[in-house]
Design a protein around this motif. Structure first.
Motif, PDB file in Angstrom:
ATOM      1  N   ALA A 262       0.813  -1.220   0.000  1.00  0.00           N
ATOM      2  CA  ALA A 262       0.000   0.000   0.000  1.00  0.00           C
ATOM      3  C   ALA A 262       0.848   1.272   0.000  1.00  0.00           C
ATOM      4  O   ALA A 262       0.301   2.372  -0.079  1.00  0.00           O
ATOM      5  CB  ALA A 262      -0.932   0.003   1.208  1.00  0.00           C
ATOM      6  N   GLY A 263       2.155   1.125   0.107  1.00  0.00           N
ATOM      7  CA  GLY A 263       3.041   2.283   0.039  1.00  0.00           C
ATOM      8  C   GLY A 263       3.420   2.900   1.364  1.00  0.00           C
ATOM      9  O   GLY A 263       4.004   3.990   1.404  1.00  0.00           O
ATOM     10  N   HIS A 264       3.099   2.237   2.485  1.00  0.00           N
ATOM     11  CA  HIS A 264       3.481   2.769   3.795  1.00  0.00           C
ATOM     12  C   HIS A 264       4.974   2.546   4.041  1.00  0.00           C
ATOM     13  O   HIS A 264       5.548   1.549   3.587  1.00  0.00           O
ATOM     14  CB  HIS A 264       2.672   2.088   4.900  1.00  0.00           C
ATOM     15  CG  HIS A 264       1.226   2.474   4.909  1.00  0.00           C
ATOM     16  ND1 HIS A 264       0.751   3.612   5.525  1.00  0.00           N
ATOM     17  CD2 HIS A 264       0.135   1.876   4.363  1.00  0.00           C
ATOM     18  CE1 HIS A 264      -0.554   3.706   5.356  1.00  0.00           C
ATOM     19  NE2 HIS A 264      -0.962   2.658   4.654  1.00  0.00           N
ATOM     20  N   PRO A 265       5.606   3.450   4.771  1.00  0.00           N
ATOM     21  CA  PRO A 265       7.042   3.294   5.050  1.00  0.00           C
ATOM     22  C   PRO A 265       7.345   2.235   6.103  1.00  0.00           C
ATOM     23  O   PRO A 265       8.506   1.975   6.396  1.00  0.00           O
ATOM     24  CB  PRO A 265       7.446   4.686   5.549  1.00  0.00           C
ATOM     25  CG  PRO A 265       6.195   5.222   6.182  1.00  0.00           C
ATOM     26  CD  PRO A 265       5.063   4.706   5.329  1.00  0.00           C
ATOM     27  N   GLY A 266       6.317   1.647   6.680  1.00  0.00           N
ATOM     28  CA  GLY A 266       6.538   0.626   7.702  1.00  0.00           C
ATOM     29  C   GLY A 266       5.221   0.250   8.358  1.00  0.00           C
ATOM     30  O   GLY A 266       4.150   0.736   7.971  1.00  0.00           O
ATOM     31  N   ILE A 267       5.321  -0.595   9.361  1.00  0.00           N
ATOM     32  CA  ILE A 267       4.126  -1.036  10.079  1.00  0.00           C
ATOM     33  C   ILE A 267       4.448  -1.179  11.553  1.00  0.00           C
ATOM     34  O   ILE A 267       5.547  -1.610  11.930  1.00  0.00           O
ATOM     35  CB  ILE A 267       3.586  -2.363   9.514  1.00  0.00           C
ATOM     36  CG1 ILE A 267       2.220  -2.711  10.134  1.00  0.00           C
ATOM     37  CG2 ILE A 267       4.588  -3.509   9.690  1.00  0.00           C
ATOM     38  CD1 ILE A 267       1.465  -3.791   9.379  1.00  0.00           C
TER      39      ILE A 267
END
Length: 615
Positions: A262-267
């Protein structure tokens, strides 16, 4: 012919709801008109009581169990909807009631709706909230109500209703969805959702969405269908498990992959039990660590000067790894204590630089000696939870919140991070796995844990959480050795005191640069020797006396055989000698077992001068 009657108006947290109804024959069309006076979009949870004799239209009809529908009467409507700033939404549902009830309903005895919760949603966040409603009977039975959207603003005619229905009307002509572009500049929040954690899951979702975080959820275990359905209506990305029996780690990997896609830089992974997240500390940790981290829980109210979570690390010549281990552990602890067991490489200095309190042994006392100091420190500081972790970096400090949350939930005196858990990805070397299997079996047998359900699967894990009561038990014990097998001694001590054990899965790394210097074979031999020593100290009659009885019986049988041969004129001197030796050795073993039992149990010998194992 129907007549519209106004019940009344309720205002809560800037949201106003006006209730009206229309009577016709044996039905009421109840309308709840919501209007927001807030400047930001909000999610509203509401409840509305039904008349005592009322039921949602269609409920119970054609049900063979209740011809009169009595089981479907009363209860309330429970719903969720979204309101934009200055927006209006009207929800209408039909209630079937006996005709005489409709006739005598008085307009001056209203049952007003209740706004349960109003949660702000940041406009830039990605949130999708669909109007949903369900009927909850007094018996606890639930029934979802279908939802449709209409552009008009008039009460529905009876002909437009097909079974159980809730009609959502927006006077502005806009849908009650709050859609926006996801904030992919921030890490996503990843939740592994269990049915028993539903309240914590909902709280985490609403708080994360309010702060503009994307949320990804993976269901875990049974009974999560409703939880998943509600999460979906709240704009959460639901990630299906890769396989039917996916473990905790597998689900985390799936969430991580979805967030990356989804393009997030991390979780940020929500710990087990879904505690409240300290977002400031969590984001600070994320800025340092990269793509995957565990959320840092909010610190609970604690007694001043007494840490809620104390992480303690026994260390010997661990200068190469102790700094990073302390830094990681500090994110999940109120205090970190390092016991430097006579190191010569600057371990204590590195630990202090990383922010730990350090206790130094002038000389090396061994792993057990360091652990005993740790338990005394935890007891002195009044820690509610003591978490022990190794200094070599094999353990994942991110599992500390899971250990503590599991301990709070289960009430177990000791929670162990196990490499044998279903959610563990530990790759145990073959030789070590064989040795561990033998040691685990012997340890459980000597603790009296014969049943599989009561056994500790990983008796040699040093990554554990202890309650304050368990810590006090270990501090008072005089049977904790100084060697590498002290972890087993601690298990014996808390098991004898009656504490419960609980385990969670963890992944242990064996490829760390500064791992243990003691070989697996040496460690295994020492552990077996310690188990035998424990049985000798705690159950000498079982260890020595029982074999002594067997040896005496063998000698007696041999003596009877030799006597029989002598009577038949075939005397066997070797047989007589073996019989005599067996009886003598067995008698010595029986005598020794009795002496050991007296030494271990008589009050005269229960003094520190006889305890050569105590430091």
């Amino acid at each position: 012919m129907s007549r519209v009657s106004k019940y009344g108006t309720v205002t809560t947290d800037g949201v106003r709801v006006e209730k009206t109804h229309s009577k016709r024959e044996n039905e009421l069309a109840v309308t709840l008109e919501f209007r927001s006076e807030r400047e930001e979009p909000v999610v509203v949870r509401f409840e509305d009581e039904l008349p005592t004799d009322g039921r949602p239209a269609g409920a119970g009809e054609g049900d063979g169990r209740n011809t009169d529908g009595s089981a479907f009467r009363g209860g309330h409507i429970d719903g969720t909807l979204a309101l934009t700033d200055d927006g209006e939404v009207a929800v209408t549902y039909l209630v079937s009631v006996p005709e005489e009830t409709v006739s005598f309903l008085s307009d001056d005895e209203p049952s007003l709706p209740r706004i349960v919760e109003v949660t702000p949603v940041e406009p830039q966040s990605s949130t999708t909230v669909e109007t949903r409603a369900e009927w909850r009977a007094p018996s606890g039975e639930r029934m979802p109500l279908s939802v449709t959207v209409s552009d008009g603003h008039s009460l529905p005619s009876q002909a437009s209703v097909d079974g159980i229905r809730v009609i959502d009307i927006s006077s502005s002509g806009e849908s009650d969805r709050l859609d926006a572009v996801a904030d992919t500049d921030r890490p996503a929040i990843g939740i592994i959702a269990r049915a028993e954690d539903d309240d914590g899951v909902y709280r985490t979702i609403l708080e994360a969405r309010k702060r503009g975080f994307g949320v990804f959820l993976a269901p875990f275990g049974y009974g999560t269908e409703e939880l998943v359905e509600i999460a979906d209506t709240l704009g959460v990305r639901v990630v299906d498990p890769p396989e039917e029996d996916s473990g905790w780690r597998t689900l985390q990997s799936a969430l991580s992959a979805a967030a990356r896609e989804a393009g997030h830089p991390g979780i940020v992974f929500q710990p087990e039990g879904c505690p409240r997240i300290d977002y400031d500390r969590t984001l600070a940790a994320f800025a340092e660590d990269g793509f995957e981290i565990h959320a840092v829980p909010e610190r609970p109210d604690i007694t001043p000067g007494r840490p809620h979570v104390l992480v303690a690390i026994p260390a010997y010549n661990a200068a190469g790894s102790i700094g990073s281990v302390v830094s990681e552990a500090r994110r999940f602890a109120d205090e970190v204590v390092v016991v430097d067991d006579g190191s010569t490489d600057g371990t204590a200095d590195r630990a202090r630089e990383a922010g730990a309190a350090v206790v130094v042994h002038p000389r090396n006392r061994g792993y057990g000696g360091a652990l005993k100091t740790i338990f005394r420190e935890a007891h002195r500081r009044g820690a509610a939870h003591l978490v022990t972790i190794d200094a070599d970096g094999q353990h994942d400090p991110g599992d500390i919140p899971r250990l503590v949350a599991t301990q709070d939930d289960s009430g177990a005196g000791v929670v162990i991070a196990s490499r044998y858990g279903t959610d563990s990805d530990t790759d145990i070397p073959f030789v070590r796995s064989v040795g561990l299997a033998v040691v685990n079996l012997l340890t459980n047998v000597t603790m009296g844990r014969w049943r599989r359900s009561r056994q500790v699967q990983d008796t040699q894990s040093g990554f554990r959480s202890y309650t304050a009561d368990a810590v006090e038990t270990v501090v008072d014990s005089t049977d904790i050795g100084n060697g590498m097998w002290a972890s087993t001694d601690i298990l014996y001590s808390v098991n004898e005191a009656g504490f419960d054990f609980h385990e969670i899965g963890t992944t242990i790394r064996y490829d760390v640069e500064h791992g243990s210097t003691e070989g697996a074979a040496t460690h295994g031999v020492g552990l077996v020797h310690n188990i035998v020593d424990f049985v000798q100290r705690s159950h000498p009659i079982l260890l020595v006396g029982a074999p002594g009885v067997m040896v005496v019986l063998l000698g007696a049988l041999l003596a009877a055989w030799s006597l029989q041969l002598q009577l038949s004129g075939e005397l066997s001197i070797p047989l007589v000698v073996v019989a005599s030796i067996s009886i003598a050795v067995g008698a010595v073993m029986l005598t020794l077992s009795v002496l050991l039992h007296v030494l271990n149990t008589h009050p005269f010998f229960d003094d520190e001068r006889w305890q050569d194992r105590r430091e």
